[in-house]
Design a protein around this motif. Structure first.
Motif, mmCIF file in Angstrom:
data_model
loop_
_atom_site.group_PDB
_atom_site.id
_atom_site.type_symbol
_atom_site.label_atom_id
_atom_site.label_comp_id
_atom_site.label_asym_id
_atom_site.label_seq_id
_atom_site.Cartn_x
_atom_site.Cartn_y
_atom_site.Cartn_z
ATOM 1 N N ILE A 96 -4.425 -0.678 13.332
ATOM 2 C CA ILE A 96 -4.978 0.149 12.255
ATOM 3 C C ILE A 96 -3.884 1.024 11.646
ATOM 4 O O ILE A 96 -3.783 1.156 10.421
ATOM 5 N N ALA A 97 -3.027 1.594 12.485
ATOM 6 C CA ALA A 97 -1.942 2.438 11.990
ATOM 7 C C ALA A 97 -0.965 1.619 11.140
ATOM 8 O O ALA A 97 -0.483 2.104 10.113
ATOM 9 N N ALA A 98 -0.697 0.392 11.548
ATOM 10 C CA ALA A 98 0.203 -0.458 10.775
ATOM 11 C C ALA A 98 -0.398 -0.772 9.407
ATOM 12 O O ALA A 98 0.305 -0.757 8.391
ATOM 13 N N GLN A 99 -1.708 -1.027 9.354
ATOM 14 C CA GLN A 99 -2.355 -1.317 8.074
ATOM 15 C C GLN A 99 -2.349 -0.090 7.169
ATOM 16 O O GLN A 99 -2.083 -0.192 5.980
ATOM 17 N N VAL A 100 -2.601 1.079 7.728
ATOM 18 C CA VAL A 100 -2.573 2.313 6.931
ATOM 19 C C VAL A 100 -1.164 2.548 6.393
ATOM 20 O O VAL A 100 -0.983 2.939 5.235
ATOM 21 N N HIS A 105 2.425 2.488 1.399
ATOM 22 C CA HIS A 105 3.654 2.102 0.710
ATOM 23 C C HIS A 105 3.409 1.174 -0.475
ATOM 24 O O HIS A 105 4.314 0.886 -1.227
ATOM 25 N N GLU A 106 2.187 0.681 -0.648
ATOM 26 C CA GLU A 106 1.878 -0.213 -1.758
ATOM 27 C C GLU A 106 1.790 0.530 -3.092
ATOM 28 O O GLU A 106 2.202 0.035 -4.118
#
Length: 107
Positions: A96-100, A105-106
């Motif tokens: 979840i942290a990686a997806q956030v 950054h998008e």
């Protein structure tokens, strides 16, 4: 704004055997019945490609990948021995942290 019209798309399939033979050195008959040697066809096909060479920039080279090989070996041995702790909640939290992080950054 006027609509954009696109013509019919050609079928995508396997490479033509005629093209493979002409590349190998045989002659072929063109659409108008004129025989064309494969050397002439190859010269026309490669002439534009030779003038459009692409050079890679050193600025785009990422360099060495930062990997701690000692840590990787330690984890590999722990997994093989069955002593590596797999905690599903920690794995889910990290995902979840990686997806956030990716979302932030998008934009």
């Amino acid at each position: 704004m006027p609509p954009i019209e696109v013509g019919p798309a050609g079928a995508v399939g396997a490479a033509s055997a005629r093209l493979a033979r002409t590349a190998a050195g045989e002659s072929s008959s063109g659409a108008n019945g004129v025989t064309v040697s494969s050397e002439a066809s190859a010269a026309r096909a490669t002439a534009p490609a030779a003038s459009t060479a692409v050079e890679a920039s050193a600025a785009l080279d990422p360099g060495q990948i930062p990997v701690d090989t000692d840590r990787v070996e330690l984890i590999r041995k722990a997994v093989q021995a069955g002593t590596y702790p797999v905690i599903p909640t920690q794995i889910a939290d990290a995902m979840i942290a990686a997806q956030v992080l990716l979302w932030s950054h998008e934009g």
